[in-house]
Scaffold this motif. Structure first.
Motif, PDB file in Angstrom:
ATOM      1  N   ARG A 113      56.011  25.529  -1.688  1.00 58.70           N
ATOM      2  CA  ARG A 113      57.307  26.120  -1.344  1.00 58.70           C
ATOM      3  C   ARG A 113      57.396  27.496  -1.989  1.00 58.70           C
ATOM      4  O   ARG A 113      57.373  27.613  -3.213  1.00 58.70           O
ATOM      5  CB  ARG A 113      58.452  25.249  -1.844  1.00 58.70           C
ATOM      6  CG  ARG A 113      59.830  25.717  -1.362  1.00 58.70           C
ATOM      7  CD  ARG A 113      60.918  25.013  -2.109  1.00 58.70           C
ATOM      8  NE  ARG A 113      62.231  25.193  -1.496  1.00 58.70           N
ATOM      9  CZ  ARG A 113      63.360  25.235  -2.185  1.00 58.70           C
ATOM     10  NH1 ARG A 113      63.342  25.105  -3.500  1.00 58.70           N
ATOM     11  NH2 ARG A 113      64.522  25.396  -1.554  1.00 58.70           N
ATOM     12  N   LEU A 114      57.476  28.499  -1.142  1.00 59.64           N
ATOM     13  CA  LEU A 114      57.619  29.864  -1.620  1.00 59.64           C
ATOM     14  C   LEU A 114      59.089  30.226  -1.740  1.00 59.64           C
ATOM     15  O   LEU A 114      59.917  29.759  -0.952  1.00 59.64           O
ATOM     16  CB  LEU A 114      56.930  30.840  -0.668  1.00 59.64           C
ATOM     17  CG  LEU A 114      55.467  30.567  -0.350  1.00 59.64           C
ATOM     18  CD1 LEU A 114      54.914  31.680   0.526  1.00 59.64           C
ATOM     19  CD2 LEU A 114      54.638  30.404  -1.604  1.00 59.64           C
ATOM     20  N   SER A 115      59.383  31.064  -2.729  1.00 60.14           N
ATOM     21  CA  SER A 115      60.751  31.542  -2.937  1.00 60.14           C
ATOM     22  C   SER A 115      60.753  33.061  -2.968  1.00 60.14           C
ATOM     23  O   SER A 115      59.767  33.691  -3.377  1.00 60.14           O
ATOM     24  CB  SER A 115      61.306  31.011  -4.262  1.00 60.14           C
ATOM     25  OG  SER A 115      61.346  29.608  -4.279  1.00 60.14           O
ATOM     26  N   CYS A 116      61.857  33.625  -2.570  1.00 59.92           N
ATOM     27  CA  CYS A 116      62.035  35.079  -2.625  1.00 59.92           C
ATOM     28  C   CYS A 116      63.483  35.344  -3.010  1.00 59.92           C
ATOM     29  O   CYS A 116      64.399  34.872  -2.332  1.00 59.92           O
ATOM     30  CB  CYS A 116      61.708  35.701  -1.283  1.00 59.92           C
ATOM     31  SG  CYS A 116      62.092  37.472  -1.153  1.00 59.92           S
ATOM     32  N   VAL A 125      52.167  28.433  12.873  1.00 56.54           N
ATOM     33  CA  VAL A 125      52.807  27.676  11.785  1.00 56.54           C
ATOM     34  C   VAL A 125      53.920  26.763  12.285  1.00 56.54           C
ATOM     35  O   VAL A 125      54.504  26.011  11.494  1.00 56.54           O
ATOM     36  CB  VAL A 125      53.358  28.608  10.686  1.00 56.54           C
ATOM     37  CG1 VAL A 125      52.285  29.567  10.200  1.00 56.54           C
ATOM     38  CG2 VAL A 125      54.603  29.354  11.146  1.00 56.54           C
ATOM     39  N   LYS A 126      54.219  26.811  13.567  1.00 59.48           N
ATOM     40  CA  LYS A 126      55.297  25.972  14.104  1.00 59.48           C
ATOM     41  C   LYS A 126      55.014  24.503  13.831  1.00 59.48           C
ATOM     42  O   LYS A 126      53.898  24.017  14.029  1.00 59.48           O
ATOM     43  CB  LYS A 126      55.447  26.204  15.611  1.00 59.48           C
ATOM     44  CG  LYS A 126      56.146  27.488  15.960  1.00 59.48           C
ATOM     45  CD  LYS A 126      56.265  27.665  17.469  1.00 59.48           C
ATOM     46  CE  LYS A 126      56.958  28.976  17.814  1.00 59.48           C
ATOM     47  NZ  LYS A 126      57.011  29.201  19.282  1.00 59.48           N
ATOM     48  N   GLY A 127      56.042  23.804  13.361  1.00 59.99           N
ATOM     49  CA  GLY A 127      55.907  22.388  13.052  1.00 59.99           C
ATOM     50  C   GLY A 127      55.366  22.112  11.660  1.00 59.99           C
ATOM     51  O   GLY A 127      55.385  20.972  11.197  1.00 59.99           O
ATOM     52  N   ARG A 128      54.895  23.155  10.978  1.00 62.89           N
ATOM     53  CA  ARG A 128      54.346  22.971   9.624  1.00 62.89           C
ATOM     54  C   ARG A 128      55.170  23.722   8.573  1.00 62.89           C
ATOM     55  O   ARG A 128      55.298  23.259   7.442  1.00 62.89           O
ATOM     56  CB  ARG A 128      52.900  23.467   9.567  1.00 62.89           C
ATOM     57  CG  ARG A 128      51.970  22.758  10.520  1.00 62.89           C
ATOM     58  CD  ARG A 128      50.500  23.147  10.252  1.00 62.89           C
ATOM     59  NE  ARG A 128      50.259  24.568  10.474  1.00 62.89           N
ATOM     60  CZ  ARG A 128      49.771  25.384   9.541  1.00 62.89           C
ATOM     61  NH1 ARG A 128      49.499  24.946   8.325  1.00 62.89           N
ATOM     62  NH2 ARG A 128      49.553  26.660   9.834  1.00 62.89           N
ATOM     63  N   PHE A 129      55.674  24.892   8.935  1.00 68.06           N
ATOM     64  CA  PHE A 129      56.431  25.723   7.999  1.00 68.06           C
ATOM     65  C   PHE A 129      57.915  25.705   8.366  1.00 68.06           C
ATOM     66  O   PHE A 129      58.270  25.631   9.545  1.00 68.06           O
ATOM     67  CB  PHE A 129      55.951  27.174   8.056  1.00 68.06           C
ATOM     68  CG  PHE A 129      54.585  27.430   7.489  1.00 68.06           C
ATOM     69  CD1 PHE A 129      53.707  26.390   7.183  1.00 68.06           C
ATOM     70  CD2 PHE A 129      54.157  28.733   7.259  1.00 68.06           C
ATOM     71  CE1 PHE A 129      52.449  26.641   6.661  1.00 68.06           C
ATOM     72  CE2 PHE A 129      52.896  28.996   6.742  1.00 68.06           C
ATOM     73  CZ  PHE A 129      52.047  27.949   6.454  1.00 68.06           C
ATOM     74  N   THR A 130      58.753  25.806   7.340  1.00 69.61           N
ATOM     75  CA  THR A 130      60.202  25.888   7.555  1.00 69.61           C
ATOM     76  C   THR A 130      60.781  26.987   6.678  1.00 69.61           C
ATOM     77  O   THR A 130      60.591  26.980   5.456  1.00 69.61           O
ATOM     78  CB  THR A 130      60.888  24.562   7.213  1.00 69.61           C
ATOM     79  OG1 THR A 130      60.326  23.508   8.001  1.00 69.61           O
ATOM     80  CG2 THR A 130      62.387  24.644   7.499  1.00 69.61           C
ATOM     81  N   ILE A 131      61.484  27.916   7.303  1.00 71.72           N
ATOM     82  CA  ILE A 131      62.182  28.968   6.566  1.00 71.72           C
ATOM     83  C   ILE A 131      63.634  28.556   6.391  1.00 71.72           C
ATOM     84  O   ILE A 131      64.250  27.972   7.298  1.00 71.72           O
ATOM     85  CB  ILE A 131      62.070  30.334   7.290  1.00 71.72           C
ATOM     86  CG1 ILE A 131      62.642  31.463   6.431  1.00 71.72           C
ATOM     87  CG2 ILE A 131      62.717  30.285   8.674  1.00 71.72           C
ATOM     88  CD1 ILE A 131      62.378  32.860   6.997  1.00 71.72           C
ATOM     89  N   LEU A 138      60.229  29.439   1.944  1.00 72.16           N
ATOM     90  CA  LEU A 138      59.288  29.064   2.990  1.00 72.16           C
ATOM     91  C   LEU A 138      58.598  27.775   2.546  1.00 72.16           C
ATOM     92  O   LEU A 138      57.776  27.792   1.636  1.00 72.16           O
ATOM     93  CB  LEU A 138      58.258  30.163   3.251  1.00 72.16           C
ATOM     94  CG  LEU A 138      57.353  29.923   4.450  1.00 72.16           C
ATOM     95  CD1 LEU A 138      58.153  29.993   5.756  1.00 72.16           C
ATOM     96  CD2 LEU A 138      56.202  30.932   4.494  1.00 72.16           C
ATOM     97  N   GLN A 139      59.004  26.667   3.153  1.00 68.81           N
ATOM     98  CA  GLN A 139      58.349  25.391   2.888  1.00 68.81           C
ATOM     99  C   GLN A 139      57.132  25.290   3.781  1.00 68.81           C
ATOM    100  O   GLN A 139      57.254  25.355   5.011  1.00 68.81           O
ATOM    101  CB  GLN A 139      59.308  24.230   3.162  1.00 68.81           C
ATOM    102  CG  GLN A 139      58.701  22.860   2.976  1.00 68.81           C
ATOM    103  CD  GLN A 139      58.341  22.572   1.525  1.00 68.81           C
ATOM    104  OE1 GLN A 139      59.114  22.857   0.621  1.00 68.81           O
ATOM    105  NE2 GLN A 139      57.161  22.008   1.315  1.00 68.81           N
ATOM    106  N   MET A 140      55.973  25.121   3.174  1.00 65.77           N
ATOM    107  CA  MET A 140      54.719  25.089   3.919  1.00 65.77           C
ATOM    108  C   MET A 140      54.067  23.730   3.737  1.00 65.77           C
ATOM    109  O   MET A 140      53.716  23.351   2.614  1.00 65.77           O
ATOM    110  CB  MET A 140      53.791  26.199   3.420  1.00 65.77           C
ATOM    111  CG  MET A 140      54.430  27.575   3.451  1.00 65.77           C
ATOM    112  SD  MET A 140      53.263  28.896   3.029  1.00 65.77           S
ATOM    113  CE  MET A 140      52.891  28.468   1.335  1.00 65.77           C
ATOM    114  N   ASN A 141      53.929  22.997   4.817  1.00 66.29           N
ATOM    115  CA  ASN A 141      53.295  21.680   4.803  1.00 66.29           C
ATOM    116  C   ASN A 141      52.015  21.695   5.632  1.00 66.29           C
ATOM    117  O   ASN A 141      51.808  22.609   6.431  1.00 66.29           O
ATOM    118  CB  ASN A 141      54.261  20.637   5.366  1.00 66.29           C
ATOM    119  CG  ASN A 141      55.528  20.511   4.550  1.00 66.29           C
ATOM    120  OD1 ASN A 141      55.541  20.699   3.330  1.00 66.29           O
ATOM    121  ND2 ASN A 141      56.632  20.189   5.217  1.00 66.29           N
TER     122      ASN A 141
END
Length: 126
Positions: free
Chosen positions: A19-22, A65-71, A82-85
């Motif tokens: 999970r990225l943060s900004c 990234v569709k279906g894997r990442f969520t902003i 940015l949640q990255m699965n």
């Protein structure tokens, strides 16, 4: 000029999550649409995802990234995430966020932006 500081990157195995943060230094965070971008070694920077100004606002993703990442965004914390699965080796890159009052500019004119943060490195490797 909005100052942006990214964090949360690291080394993760394929299939893992990060999970990225900004965090943005601005008093009017709610007036900005936000975007995540990435630049892999030897490649051009690319758009990953955007979110409109309001919390729970409309989102767009690059097909890879569709279906894997969520902003998502938290306007109370001046932050975008940015949640990255299900990470893949091809997701390896330096990830950057950026902000603009006009969503269209984040989608179509981001390559003219001259102000970027330091980014956060994401490495997906076994």
């Amino acid at each position: 000029q909005v100052q942006l500081v990214e964090s949360g990157g690291g080394l993760v195995q394929p299939g893992g999550s990060l999970r990225l943060s900004c965090v943005a230094s601005t008093s009017d965070f709610t007036t900005y649409a936000l975007g995540w971008y990435r630049q892999a070694p030897g490649k051009q920077r690319e758009l990953v995802a955007t979110i409109s100004r309001r919390s729970g606002g409309s989102t767009k993703y690059v097909d890879s990234v569709k279906g894997r990442f969520t902003i998502s965004r938290d306007n109370a914390k001046n932050s975008v995430y940015l949640q990255m699965n299900a990470l893949k080796p091809e997701d390896t890159a330096v990830y950057y966020c950026n902000a603009d009052p006009i969503l269209h500019r984040l989608l179509e004119e981001w390559d003219t932006f001259t102000s970027w943060g330091q980014g956060t490195q994401v490495t997906v490797s076994a």
